[in-house]
Design a protein around this motif. Structure first.
Motif, short mmCIF file in Angstrom:
data_model
loop_
_atom_site.label_atom_id
_atom_site.label_comp_id
_atom_site.label_asym_id
_atom_site.label_seq_id
_atom_site.Cartn_x
_atom_site.Cartn_y
_atom_site.Cartn_z
N GLN A 20 55.67 53.13 107.94
CA GLN A 20 55.00 53.95 108.95
C GLN A 20 53.64 54.46 108.46
OE1 GLN A 20 57.69 57.04 110.40
NE2 GLN A 20 59.40 55.74 109.78
N SER A 21 53.18 53.94 107.32
CA SER A 21 51.92 54.36 106.69
C SER A 21 51.91 55.84 106.33
CB SER A 21 50.72 54.01 107.57
OG SER A 21 50.61 52.61 107.72
N LEU A 22 53.06 56.39 106.05
CA LEU A 22 53.18 57.78 105.59
C LEU A 22 53.25 57.75 104.05
CD1 LEU A 22 55.76 59.00 108.26
CD2 LEU A 22 53.29 59.44 108.22
N HIS A 23 52.10 57.51 103.44
CA HIS A 23 52.04 57.25 102.00
C HIS A 23 52.49 58.43 101.15
CE1 HIS A 23 50.16 53.56 103.12
NE2 HIS A 23 49.07 54.15 103.59
N LYS A 24 52.07 59.62 101.51
CA LYS A 24 52.46 60.78 100.70
C LYS A 24 53.97 61.02 100.77
CE LYS A 24 47.96 62.90 100.79
NZ LYS A 24 47.11 63.99 101.17
N GLU A 25 54.55 60.87 101.96
CA GLU A 25 55.99 61.03 102.11
C GLU A 25 56.74 59.95 101.34
OE1 GLU A 25 53.73 61.19 104.46
OE2 GLU A 25 54.09 62.95 105.71
N ALA A 26 56.19 58.73 101.35
CA ALA A 26 56.79 57.63 100.60
C ALA A 26 56.78 57.94 99.11
CB ALA A 26 56.06 56.33 100.89
N LEU A 27 55.65 58.47 98.62
CA LEU A 27 55.57 58.82 97.20
C LEU A 27 56.60 59.88 96.82
CD1 LEU A 27 51.76 58.91 96.32
CD2 LEU A 27 53.52 57.39 95.40
N VAL A 28 56.82 60.84 97.71
CA VAL A 28 57.83 61.87 97.44
C VAL A 28 59.21 61.23 97.32
CG1 VAL A 28 59.01 63.90 98.38
CG2 VAL A 28 56.50 63.76 98.44
N SER A 29 59.54 60.36 98.26
CA SER A 29 60.86 59.70 98.22
C SER A 29 61.03 58.86 96.97
CB SER A 29 61.06 58.84 99.47
OG SER A 29 61.25 59.66 100.59
N PHE A 30 59.99 58.09 96.62
CA PHE A 30 60.08 57.27 95.41
C PHE A 30 60.17 58.15 94.17
CE2 PHE A 30 57.69 53.99 98.06
CZ PHE A 30 58.84 53.29 98.38
N SER A 31 59.48 59.27 94.17
CA SER A 31 59.56 60.20 93.03
C SER A 31 60.96 60.77 92.87
CB SER A 31 58.56 61.34 93.20
OG SER A 31 57.25 60.86 93.15
N ILE A 32 61.59 61.10 93.99
CA ILE A 32 62.97 61.61 93.93
C ILE A 32 63.89 60.52 93.40
CG2 ILE A 32 64.93 62.42 95.30
CD1 ILE A 32 62.83 63.80 97.15
N ALA A 33 63.70 59.29 93.89
CA ALA A 33 64.53 58.18 93.41
C ALA A 33 64.37 58.02 91.90
CB ALA A 33 64.13 56.89 94.13
N LEU A 34 63.14 58.13 91.41
CA LEU A 34 62.90 57.98 89.97
C LEU A 34 63.38 59.18 89.17
CD1 LEU A 34 59.44 56.21 90.09
CD2 LEU A 34 61.65 55.21 89.46
N SER A 35 63.44 60.36 89.79
CA SER A 35 63.98 61.51 89.07
C SER A 35 65.48 61.37 88.87
CB SER A 35 63.66 62.82 89.81
OG SER A 35 64.42 62.94 90.98
N VAL A 36 66.14 60.65 89.78
CA VAL A 36 67.58 60.41 89.67
C VAL A 36 67.85 59.25 88.71
CG1 VAL A 36 69.64 59.70 90.96
CG2 VAL A 36 68.01 61.29 91.99
N GLU A 37 67.06 58.19 88.84
CA GLU A 37 67.23 56.98 88.03
C GLU A 37 65.85 56.52 87.56
OE1 GLU A 37 69.22 54.30 85.97
OE2 GLU A 37 70.32 55.63 87.30
N PRO A 38 65.37 57.03 86.42
CA PRO A 38 63.99 56.79 85.99
C PRO A 38 63.63 55.32 85.76
CG PRO A 38 65.01 58.52 84.68
CD PRO A 38 66.09 57.93 85.53
N ASP A 39 64.61 54.48 85.51
CA ASP A 39 64.32 53.07 85.24
C ASP A 39 64.66 52.15 86.41
OD1 ASP A 39 63.41 53.77 82.74
OD2 ASP A 39 65.32 53.37 81.75
N TYR A 40 64.70 52.71 87.62
CA TYR A 40 65.01 51.90 88.81
C TYR A 40 63.74 51.13 89.20
CZ TYR A 40 66.93 50.53 93.31
OH TYR A 40 67.37 49.80 94.39
#
Length: 116
Positions: A20-40
């Protein structure tokens, strides 16, 4: 296993935001994913892709994410492809060609469907 599932769900949300071209929201979601599993790796590469879309000032950060992904999995063709794109946009055409060649060769030998 629970952490991986949680990471995958945030990664999927990031992909939806990105579509949806919501880049900042996407970065937040990816950051959360990486905080849970840093090597994903899918989230690492996706983070780099979003950073690349934010402009040239984010290229060095995107490159560091991609290099991290390649330290974890040197055969990740998406990481090589994105390194090629960054190099091309920066005008390093010979280096870009080498990265694109690596991406192409690895893509040919990749399984049809990802195991992740």
């Amino acid at each position: 296993m629970v952490a991986l599932k949680k990471s995958i769900s945030h990664d999927f949300a990031g992909m939806l935001f990105e579509a949806q071209s919501l880049h900042k929201e996407a970065l937040v979601s990816f950051s959360i994913a990486l905080s849970v599993e840093p090597d994903y790796i899918p989230s690492i590469v996706a983070t780099a892709e979003v950073l690349m879309k934010l402009g040239t000032q984010s290229f060095s950060i995107a490159r560091s994410f991609l290099m991290h992904a390649l330290r974890l999995d040197p055969t990740n063709h998406e990481a090589w492809l994105n390194l090629g794109l960054i190099s091309k946009m920066e005008g390093s055409l010979i280096q870009a060609a080498e990265f694109f060649q690596a991406a192409h060769e690895l893509k040919l030998s990749a399984p049809i469907q990802s195991f992740l």
